[in-house]
Motif scaffolding. Structure first.
Motif: not given
Lengths: 374, 309
Positions: A104, A107, B91, B94-99, B104, B107
């Motif tokens: 994060x 990001x 990044x 984040x977009x593929x798995x975390x958000x 997503x 983002x």
């Protein structure tokens, strides 16, 4: 994209289970917990607040700026949360939490330049924008005043010409790849080379256009058409890729229905396939235009720079917005602040044009989308 | 009856022939254009072999001229990739798995906006904002880790260093690396991921055991495409870097190696005669290098796609 998340572990006390004869097995099971302790859901929020406050205290007492406060706060958070997790949970969970914080943070870090850049361009560029700035050229302007009308016109003309060259070539190539070539060697070569072409440095495209035009017009050639040729070299691969994707989405049943009615292949493509794919093609072309409209290097080389308005693509130098920004900033003239202010103003205009095109592409895609569900 | 049928058939064939011929010609045009780039650059670059020092900014031969430029290009790109790769993978994760799934997509759109910003605006931002902001950092680096050759100093007072250029290049390479990595991450078979989670893996362990092995070659090719972008980037470097054409690993001084693309942009408007040919020759070298990098990257992607099908 299917989302995968760790399952929530609901603790279940051994007492809940229907009673079974107590034995050695059951005793053993009592001592091996089926769940492990977990931090409460509000733990990250609490640590974040504490880390922010601690870093804020430090920042206030030592007189740091906002950046240092944020950096120290994030570092504190990245240390404290995994440490707490390690004590309560275990080292694996701690590692998991650390990585979550890190990705994060990555990001957030990636967004910093975007926000900073937009803020800088808007705050520095806005004071320069007025009616004169948008409707006057730089002809005979020294110091204050003048505008970017000639640069806007140059950009529009050259980009339009580039689109006029690239759209037919790109569209027809995409048709060849999807409808005629299929799996032939030539089609596969073209697909592959088009992908490679997307990576051609823009300055090389400019040099190519120069090297080509020198053969016809002699040394030192500068003209808008050359810029359009250079830009279309960068634009064609983008157009081909997006059109190809769109043609592939057209259902085969539509083509087969047309063939069954005795429609020749080329009429099927023109009357059935093209209209069906039109929304995507318009979106793709708009995005391709947005990509090349901000190109600087090739235009610097082949289209050149001038202070005056030039509507003729086939002769003389032609200023475009990006080149104008470059020269206004690097050679601002005397006194320099006016040139620099014009550079930021032109940058704002350019960014607005690019963002508007991106937005337009999305809106057009929605508007022209075929009504039937895909 | 038979005659109308045959005439109809021949008419059809003619239309089809013209149309398919047109599409084929368009495809050939692309191949010709690509070949044309190589041919015209070679034609116009070859005379530079005879260029003397006065046209080569003091270098003895075209090879001695290109060498330092190539070094600068590679150095700036290496800095850019060192910064951009870990960030971009983070990044993309984040977009593929975390958000959360709902956000997503937006983002991802925000990161794509980074790619939409014209390079000259990056240059303007780099020289007008980022460079001055980095000056205190460079001074700190010089004082505290000056024993490293990279930070030997003297620190630039304008921030127009190759490290600043590398940071700007990293920002520009980030969106393309992110875009390709996140596509590949999202393609990881759901069953692999669920299996890892079912065995009690944490989310990070799932990513490490199921997603990364699957995406390894994809990440490699994404980084190479980012490299291609960084190698050829012109305006941002031309504006940000204060170049003097030397070979040095010192990242924070005001004497920096130039890059091929930036050098062309700076010199071309004033160049004449063989000077133009020399610049075109450097452009040819840049073209060959980026073509090789992109070719390799795309070949890896193509092989992976075939393997997955």
């Amino acid at each position: 994209m299917t989302e995968v998340r760790p399952p929530k572990i609901t603790p279940r006390a051994p007492e809940d289970r229907p009673g079974r004869a107590a034995g050695t097995d059951e005793d053993l099971r009592r001592h091996i917990p089926l769940t492990h302790a977990r931090l409460p859901r509000w733990a990250p929020a609490l640590v974040a607040v504490l880390a922010g406050a601690a870093s804020g205290l430090l920042a206030l007492s030592l007189g740091w700026g906002l950046v240092a406060w944020a950096v120290v706060g994030i570092v504190l958070f990245a240390v404290a949360l995994p440490a707490w997790s390690r004590v309560v949970e275990n080292s694996r969970a701690a590692k998991d939490r650390l990585v979550t914080v890190l990705v994060w943070a990555a990001f957030g870090l990636a967004l910093v330049p975007l926000v900073s850049l937009v803020w800088q361009v808007v705050s520095q560029g806005l004071p320069a924008i007025n009616a004169e700035f948008l409707t006057y050229s730089m002809r005979n302007v020294v110091g204050e005043g003048g505008g970017i009308y000639h640069a806007i016109m140059g950009t529009l003309l050259i980009t339009l010409m580039a689109a006029v060259i690239s759209v037919p070539v790109g569209l027809l190539t995409a048709i060849y790849l999807v409808e005629y070539g299929q799996r032939s060697t030539m089609a596969r070569t073209i697909t592959f080379l088009v992908d490679v072409m997307t990576g051609i440095p823009s300055i090389v495209a400019g040099l190519f256009a120069y090297a080509l035009f020198v053969l016809f017009f002699g040394e030192g050639v500068r003209m808008g058409l050359g810029g359009a040729v250079a830009l279309s070299l960068l634009m064609i691969p983008v157009v081909v890729r997006s059109c190809e994707e769109m043609f592939k989405l057209v259902p085969h049943e539509l083509r087969e229905a047309a063939y069954a009615l005795g429609v020749p292949k080329w009429r099927t493509i023109v009357k059935i396939v093209l209209p069906t794919a039109m929304a995507g093609i318009i979106t793709g072309v708009t995005l391709a235009v947005a990509r090349v409209i901000g190109e600087t290097a090739p235009l610097l080389i082949i289209a050149g720079f001038t202070d005056s308005l030039n509507f003729n693509l086939f002769a003389e130098r032609m200023t475009t917005l990006p080149v104008f920004i470059y020269y206004s900033y690097t050679q601002p003239g005397v006194p320099p602040e006016y040139g620099i202010e014009r550079a930021w103003g032109a940058a704002l205009v350019l960014i607005v044009i690019v963002m508007a095109l991106n937005l337009l592409a999305r809106v057009l895609g929605k508007v022209f989308a075929p009504k039937s569900g895909r | 009856m038979t005659t109308t049928a045959t005439t109809g058939k021949t008419r059809q064939r003619k239309g089809d022939l013209i149309f398919s011929g047109a599409t084929r010609i368009a495809g050939l045009t692309i191949l010709l254009a690509l070949a044309g780039v190589a041919i015209f650059l070679t034609l116009e670059g070859l005379p530079a072999l005879e260029a003397g020092p006065e046209k080569l900014q003091g270098a003895d031969s075209i090879v001695a001229y290109i060498g330092p430029l190539l070094f600068g290009t590679l150095l700036a790109s290496a800095i850019a990739l060192l910064i951009a790769t870990p960030l971009a993978v983070g990044v993309a994760l984040v977009i593929s798995h975390y958000a959360p799934r709902r956000v997503s997509k937006s983002l991802g759109y925000a990161i794509d906006l980074l790619a939409a910003v014209p390079s000259v605006v990056y240059g303007l931002w780099g020289i007008g904002f980022l460079g001055p902001q980095l000056v205190p950092v460079y001074e700190w680096l010089e004082q505290n880790v000056g024993w490293l050759p990279f930070f030997a100093g003297p620190a630039s007072s304008t921030g127009k260093t190759i490290l600043t250029a590398g940071i700007v290049l990293a920002i520009m390479a980030l969106p393309i690396i992110t875009a390709i990595s996140r596509e590949i991450f999202a393609q990881t078979p759901t069953l692999h991921q669920e299996a890892a989670l079912a065995l009690g893996a944490t989310r990070w362990e799932m990513v490490r055991l199921a997603v990364f092995p699957y995406a390894r070659s994809g990440i490699v090719s994404a980084v190479m495409l980012g490299l291609g972008r960084a190698l050829g980037e012109t305006m941002a470097v031309a504006m940000v870097l204060s170049a003097s054409g030397i070979v040095t690993f010192n990242l924070i001084s005001s004497d920096n190696p130039s890059t091929i693309a930036a050098n062309i942009a700076l010199m071309f408007p004033e160049a004449t005669g063989l000077g133009v040919n020399a610049l075109i020759a450097t452009g040819l070298v840049l073209f060959v290098v980026t073509f090789a990098v992109n070719f390799t990257a795309r070949a890896i992607v193509a092989r992976t796609e075939k393997g997955n099908r």
